[in-house]
Design a protein around this motif. Structure first.
Motif, PDB file in Angstrom:
ATOM      1  N   GLU A 146     -46.489  -3.311  18.810  1.00 53.37           N
ATOM      2  CA  GLU A 146     -45.167  -2.754  18.519  1.00 53.37           C
ATOM      3  C   GLU A 146     -44.352  -3.697  17.639  1.00 53.37           C
ATOM      4  O   GLU A 146     -43.629  -3.251  16.739  1.00 53.37           O
ATOM      5  CB  GLU A 146     -44.431  -2.472  19.822  1.00 53.37           C
ATOM      6  N   HIS A 184     -51.799  10.577  14.400  1.00 54.60           N
ATOM      7  CA  HIS A 184     -50.429  10.849  14.831  1.00 54.60           C
ATOM      8  C   HIS A 184     -49.479  10.318  13.765  1.00 54.60           C
ATOM      9  O   HIS A 184     -49.806   9.375  13.034  1.00 54.60           O
ATOM     10  CB  HIS A 184     -50.158  10.154  16.166  1.00 54.60           C
ATOM     11  N   ALA A 189     -46.190   4.191  18.600  1.00 56.15           N
ATOM     12  CA  ALA A 189     -45.291   4.760  19.601  1.00 56.15           C
ATOM     13  C   ALA A 189     -46.044   5.700  20.535  1.00 56.15           C
ATOM     14  O   ALA A 189     -45.802   5.724  21.753  1.00 56.15           O
ATOM     15  CB  ALA A 189     -44.141   5.485  18.920  1.00 56.15           C
ATOM     16  N   GLU A 190     -46.962   6.479  19.987  1.00 57.96           N
ATOM     17  CA  GLU A 190     -47.746   7.387  20.812  1.00 57.96           C
ATOM     18  C   GLU A 190     -48.671   6.613  21.749  1.00 57.96           C
ATOM     19  O   GLU A 190     -48.862   6.997  22.909  1.00 57.96           O
ATOM     20  CB  GLU A 190     -48.552   8.341  19.929  1.00 57.96           C
ATOM     21  N   ALA A 192     -48.047   3.721  23.047  1.00 57.15           N
ATOM     22  CA  ALA A 192     -47.188   3.222  24.122  1.00 57.15           C
ATOM     23  C   ALA A 192     -46.924   4.312  25.151  1.00 57.15           C
ATOM     24  O   ALA A 192     -46.945   4.062  26.367  1.00 57.15           O
ATOM     25  CB  ALA A 192     -45.875   2.705  23.542  1.00 57.15           C
ATOM     26  N   ARG A 193     -46.694   5.539  24.690  1.00 59.12           N
ATOM     27  CA  ARG A 193     -46.461   6.651  25.615  1.00 59.12           C
ATOM     28  C   ARG A 193     -47.703   6.924  26.464  1.00 59.12           C
ATOM     29  O   ARG A 193     -47.616   7.085  27.697  1.00 59.12           O
ATOM     30  CB  ARG A 193     -46.078   7.912  24.838  1.00 59.12           C
ATOM     31  N   VAL A 194     -48.849   6.959  25.821  1.00 64.45           N
ATOM     32  CA  VAL A 194     -50.095   7.222  26.542  1.00 64.45           C
ATOM     33  C   VAL A 194     -50.395   6.082  27.526  1.00 64.45           C
ATOM     34  O   VAL A 194     -50.866   6.316  28.639  1.00 64.45           O
ATOM     35  CB  VAL A 194     -51.254   7.418  25.554  1.00 64.45           C
ATOM     36  N   HIS A 195     -50.094   4.849  27.119  1.00 60.67           N
ATOM     37  CA  HIS A 195     -50.307   3.710  28.014  1.00 60.67           C
ATOM     38  C   HIS A 195     -49.457   3.837  29.270  1.00 60.67           C
ATOM     39  O   HIS A 195     -49.926   3.580  30.385  1.00 60.67           O
ATOM     40  CB  HIS A 195     -49.982   2.405  27.285  1.00 60.67           C
ATOM     41  N   ASP A 196     -48.212   4.218  29.111  1.00 60.73           N
ATOM     42  CA  ASP A 196     -47.347   4.403  30.279  1.00 60.73           C
ATOM     43  C   ASP A 196     -47.926   5.456  31.220  1.00 60.73           C
ATOM     44  O   ASP A 196     -47.948   5.274  32.445  1.00 60.73           O
ATOM     45  CB  ASP A 196     -45.942   4.820  29.838  1.00 60.73           C
ATOM     46  N   LEU A 197     -48.396   6.561  30.655  1.00 59.79           N
ATOM     47  CA  LEU A 197     -48.974   7.627  31.463  1.00 59.79           C
ATOM     48  C   LEU A 197     -50.268   7.167  32.127  1.00 59.79           C
ATOM     49  O   LEU A 197     -50.482   7.388  33.336  1.00 59.79           O
ATOM     50  CB  LEU A 197     -49.240   8.845  30.581  1.00 59.79           C
TER      51      LEU A 197
END
Length: 219
Positions: A146, A184, A189-190, A192-197
């Motif tokens: 990031e 994407h 950023a995507e 990071a979102r997938v990592h959180d999930l």
């Protein structure tokens, strides 16, 4: 454009990478019990595979990469970097890689990039990794990626199109350690979102099936 980090911390080895090309997770990052490596610029998946095999056979990463590049007719357009389990590092940028191209080497980590807006991208990545001590390796790698994106990334002003995070962690194998965004508009950023999930799903899976990961990923 590609920028990436390889690192080893407490027996865990990982890679995070972002690029303008699609599906970088299938071609560039490699991890195993003995280290981590990333191949980019003119990416060579065989070079990554052979380096990992050399590490598993006990060869230091710097010696393995030097030997493999010596037989590579396209070495001038390769960029390869990584770490091994003994604390060894290597970072090589071919003379014909698209500028700005370069690398940074620190304690137990390497950062590299090409077709970057400037050297500040590499500096920002190295600084972020060094200031995230105490977080998990996957979190530190993602934060470093990031930082590279936020520092400008691609010299053409374009966002990474694909990104990947891979970690070999013998103690805690779960979904958050092998993630890919293949295409994407803003792949970092995507990711990071997938990592959180994946971190949430992985924790729930481990809590409900505490032995399942060990059966799929034996010591």
């Amino acid at each position: 454009m590609t920028f990436s980090i390889c690192a080893t911390v407490d027996g865990r080895h990982g890679v995070a990478v972002a690029t303008k090309a699609i599906a970088v997770g299938s071609t560039a990052p490699f991890v195993c019990r003995s280290g981590a490596v990333c191949t980019q610029a003119m990416t060579s998946t065989p070079l990554g595979v052979r380096t990992i095999r050399a590490l598993e056979a006990g060869e230091p990463i710097d010696a393995a990469v030097e030997r493999l590049l010596a037989d590579d007719p396209h070495a001038a357009v390769r960029q390869i970097h990584g770490v091994d389990a003994d604390g060894g590092t290597v970072a090589v940028t071919g003379d014909e890689c698209v500028e700005t191209a370069g690398e940074r080497v620190g304690p137990d980590y390497t950062v590299a990039g090409n077709m970057l807006v400037g050297e500040d991208v590499l500096g920002a990545m190295a600084d972020r990794f060094e200031t995230t001590v105490g977080q998990s390796l996957d979190e530190r790698l993602l934060a470093t990626l990031e930082a590279g994106a936020n520092a400008g990334g691609d010299k053409r002003g374009e966002y990474p199109q694909s990104a990947a995070l891979a970690v070999f962690d013998p103690a805690e194998p779960h979904l958050a350690h092998d993630l890919r965004v293949d295409e994407h508009d803003d792949a970092v950023a995507e990711l990071a979102r997938v990592h959180d999930l994946a971190s949430t799903v992985g924790s729930e899976w481990a809590a409900e099936y505490p032995r399942a990961d060990l059966q799929r990923h034996p010591e």
